[in-house]
Design an enzyme around this catalytic site. Structure first.
Site, PDB file in Angstrom:
ATOM      1  N   HIS A 148       0.647  -1.256   0.096  1.00  0.00           N
ATOM      2  CA  HIS A 148      -0.003  -0.155   0.010  1.00  0.00           C
ATOM      3  C   HIS A 148       0.947   1.296  -0.039  1.00  0.00           C
ATOM      4  CE1 HIS A 148      -3.878  -2.170   0.486  1.00  0.00           C
ATOM      5  NE2 HIS A 148      -3.566  -2.562   1.700  1.00  0.00           N
ATOM      6  N   ASP A 188      -2.529 -10.661  -2.221  1.00  0.00           N
ATOM      7  CA  ASP A 188      -3.359 -10.192  -0.890  1.00  0.00           C
ATOM      8  C   ASP A 188      -4.785  -9.818  -1.216  1.00  0.00           C
ATOM      9  OD1 ASP A 188      -2.179  -8.538   1.826  1.00  0.00           O
ATOM     10  OD2 ASP A 188      -3.868  -7.647   0.962  1.00  0.00           O
ATOM     11  N   HIS A 190      -6.200  -7.055  -0.540  1.00  0.00           N
ATOM     12  CA  HIS A 190      -6.675  -5.471  -0.685  1.00  0.00           C
ATOM     13  C   HIS A 190      -5.741  -5.183  -1.845  1.00  0.00           C
ATOM     14  CE1 HIS A 190      -7.247  -6.067   3.807  1.00  0.00           C
ATOM     15  NE2 HIS A 190      -8.086  -5.387   3.541  1.00  0.00           N
ATOM     16  N   ASP A 281      -4.492 -12.731   3.617  1.00  0.00           N
ATOM     17  CA  ASP A 281      -5.877 -12.304   4.255  1.00  0.00           C
ATOM     18  C   ASP A 281      -7.091 -12.492   3.618  1.00  0.00           C
ATOM     19  OD1 ASP A 281      -5.018 -10.451   2.409  1.00  0.00           O
ATOM     20  OD2 ASP A 281      -4.963  -8.616   3.741  1.00  0.00           O
TER      21      ASP A 281
END
Length: 740
Positions: A148, A188, A190, A281
């Protein structure tokens, strides 16, 4: 300390050579103000403990962690950002806390700087070892995560973008390793917004991200992760996003994306190396991801990737917040890296319909860049779908047949929960509990046991009657519930909210006896005279809190002639309650969606404000440059005028000089003419002189001849002096004298 490059006493012959990197120092980064924060040091500890307990660390080479150098981090981050992360741990705790609040999902402590540098340096270490063929593959168990983090900003638990730093290091600093094309796979849950932006215009890196997006409402809550974001310039087509529309995606959904998007493109791209942003995740049980990928699923995804780049793969840990899931998933992946053997197992599930819809949209968007995606998928393939994902919060209040089917299924389960305890009751126990003999007789009459006869006054049986009770209730429901049930909208329209707090209720058209009130303490009905479903209005996430009590009467409720009606009413009440709950879920979902859009709008506004400030700064800079340019222009104009004046003066002087030159030319012509005349005169004089010399020579010669003649004539009489003169004449000296 880890023993870098050593095999821990275990021979690695007969299997792939795999590097593992873990360092306890990265656990120093911790949120001291929130003990329940999901990004905790226990994430990597649980992984390491799992690998050690299974003995897998003994089959790998354990590597030392190294801090990254600033020059390598600066390849993707700004100098301001690097200096900020370097110094943040030396600040006071209060200042760190205040600074962290300015960012999105970020915390700092005394160990943050060191951990960030170690994570980035460890990513460089493993990719370099794999790229140099020292290892077949490697796994860096690092934190904080990185995908991120953007050029100038930490966000989403990420401080430095570890994967982007490592990939850029190979491309820019180590060209001799021959790594010219890199595939980055971000699984991931996200979206890897930071990594995407860092390679947005770069065709050397194919960035692939599969993530929950839900039309921009899922973190990081922007349009960056949509499938239309494919890169720009040289990087157009080299950015691939697969955005899930919902949660609960599992192995089958990911396998479909791999088979019909990632693998065909990877084959055409033909990478020299693969780097996986290995966030776990999306695993089963993750509190933030809400998906269902199993350890087996992750192992299959990794195994499919090992068919490319000669199996040169480096995995770098990203997210994953269920300690058990992240440990098992990592273990499964390391097993795949070690054993070059087929994976045993299968998945019989099908992808969601939304998964096929997203896959088709992505293929269509990218088909102009990757011809292998141009063909449409067979209808037989995409028709193999799983039931829609079940969520507590519905995104729609549609009353389609599928919705009704799912609602009836849920209600059937609910009724089973009601029927089961009733069916296990003993009739005499019911009578004892209520103190109502009439009720016991009614129960025995309405649900007779196998031992009872037709006499309703007989003593009730004490044996359980599960089949009789269950069948009796079902019969009553079937016979009495033929009329259609009201929709959730109709139920809410009939729900009266007494703003004055008087507790007055409104009945339903199909059952006037049912009263819904907003204040059960002030209801006008008595406990035994009617049936009341209480709804307590509370402000809770833009919805309502439903009081689950059904306030039923006691003895009057079980009147013999009304028992069937009461059972039917109970069933309809359950339907109404479910409809109301469904509507409340809809309101809550709409509220959450609106809240997500609001957050996205606020973020967009913040970005716009930042852009506005940037534009203002640029405008001020441009105005300053314009002012400087105007000053320079004025100076040049003045200088031009001065030069013009000087030019005019020079032109005047040139005219005068030209006149003088002309005058001199005229004088020169006259002088030349005079010189020519003098030359002619000199030539004439020279000619005349020659004539005079010639005449003199003639005279001398004649004189010489006469003298000679006379000398010969007078020779006998000449004396010595005369003889000397004669000799002089003989020698020609006399001639010279005469010439003089």
């Amino acid at each position: 300390m880890m023993e870098s490059g050593k095999d821990n006493g275990t021979k690695l012959t007969g299997q792939r050579r795999v590097g593992l990197l873990y360092d306890e120092r990265m656990c120093k980064h911790e949120n001291l103000h929130d003990g329940y924060h999901p990004e905790t040091p226990n994430r990597i500890r649980s992984i390491w403990n799992k690998l050690q307990s299974t003995g897998i660390t003994q089959r790998c080479v354990i590597l030392d962690a190294k801090e990254a150098e600033d020059k390598h981090i600066l390849s993707v981050h700004s100098k301001k950002h690097v200096n900020f992360i370097k110094k943040i741990s030396s600040e006071s705790d209060s200042r760190r806390l205040k600074t962290a609040s300015k960012f999105d999902s970020i915390y700092f402590n005394e160990g943050s700087s060191e951990a960030a540098y170690l994570a980035a340096g460890s990513a460089i270490e493993v990719v370099e070892r794999v790229a140099s063929r020292e290892f077949n593959s490697a796994f860096a168990i690092v934190r904080p995560p990185g995908h991120h983090a953007e050029r100038d900003e930490p966000m989403g638990f990420c401080l430095f973008n570890n994967v982007a730093i490592a990939a850029t290091y190979l491309l820019e600093e180590r060209p001799e390793l021959g790594i010219k094309k890199i595939l980055i796979v971000d699984w991931d849950i996200h979206h890897g917004n930071g990594t995407q932006k860092m390679f947005w215009n770069d065709s050397r890196v194919l960035f692939f991200s599969v993530h929950r997006h839900e039309f921009g409402s899922f973190y990081p809550a922007s349009d960056d992760g949509f499938y239309t974001m494919v890169g720009e310039g040289a990087g157009a087509g080299y950015n691939i996003n697969v955005p899930w529309e919902n949660g609960r995606c599992g192995d089958a959904d990911y396998f479909a994306v791999w088979d019909h998007i990632l693998l065909p493109v990877a084959k055409e791209f033909n990478p020299d190396m693969i780097i996986v942003s290995a966030g776990f995740d999306a695993a089963i049980g993750d509190p933030l991801g809400g998906c269902r990928v199993s350890p087996f699923g992750y192992s299959v995804l990794l195994k499919k990737l090992m068919n490319f780049a000669e199996g040169r793969i480096a995995l770098i840990l990203e997210g994953g917040y269920n300690l058990d899931s992240i440990a098992k998933s990592t273990h499964a992946c390391v097993e795949v890296l070690l054993e070059d053997e087929p994976i045993v197992g299968s998945s019989e599930a099908y992808p969601f319909e939304s998964t096929w819809r997203v896959i088709q949209a992505v293929r269509q968007e990218l088909s102009c860049f990757w011809p292998t995606l141009a063909n449409e998928l067979p209808q037989k393939l995409i028709s193999q779908i799983a039931p829609p994902p079940h969520t507590l919060i519905s995104s729609s209040d549609s009353e389609t047949e599928d919705d009704k089917g799912r609602q009836n299924s849920d209600l059937a389960e609910l009724l089973q929960d009601v029927i089961k305890p009733l069916s296990e009751l003993k009739v005499d126990a019911v009578a004892m509990a209520t103190g109502n003999a009439k009720m016991a007789r009614l129960m025995a009459h309405f649900f007779p046991s196998e031992d009872s006869d037709d006499d309703t006054t007989a003593t009730p049986s004490v044996e359980p009657m599960p089949d009789a009770v269950g069948e009796g209730i079902r019969q009553v429901i079937d016979e009495g519930d033929e009329q259609p049930q009201p929709s959730a909208e109709a139920l809410l329209q009939n729900l009266a909210v007494d703003e004055a707090g008087q507790g007055q209720g409104v009945g339903f058209e199909d059952d006037p006896e049912l009263t819904i009130v907003t204040n059960p303490k002030k209801r006008k009905t008595t406990p035994g005279s009617s049936k009341t479903l209480t709804v307590m209005e509370k402000n809770f996430d833009a919805g309502y809190f439903i009081d689950s009590q059904l306030l039923l009467g006691t003895e009057e409720f079980f009147r013999e002639e009304d028992l069937a009606a009461q059972v039917r009413w109970t069933y309809r009440s359950l339907l109404r309650a479910a409809a109301i709950v469904r509507k409340m879920e809809l309101v809550l979902a709409q509220s959450q969606l609106a809240e997500g859009k609001l957050r996205a709008s606020q973020k967009d506004i913040s970005k716009l404000k930042a852009q506005e400030e940037l534009l203002k700064a640029r405008l001020a800079e441009e105005e300053k440059k314009a002012e400087e340019s105007a000053t320079k222009i004025n100076y040049l104009v003045d200088r031009d005028l001065s030069l013009s004046s000087q030019l005019n003066s020079a032109q005047g002087r040139a005219t005068v000089a030209e006149a003088k030159v002309k005058e001199l030319e005229e004088k020169l012509a006259e002088v030349t003419k005079s010189a020519e005349a003098a030359k002619q005169e000199a030539l004439a004089l020279k000619k005349k002189n020659k004539e005079i010399v010639r005449d003199a020579r003639g005279v001398v010669k004649a004189t010489e001849e006469r003298i000679k003649a006379q000398v010969f004539l007078l020779a006998p009489d000449l004396d010595t002096s005369m003889i000397g003169a004669f000799k002089m004449i003989q020698d020609g000296k006399i001639v010279d004298i005469l010439r003089q």
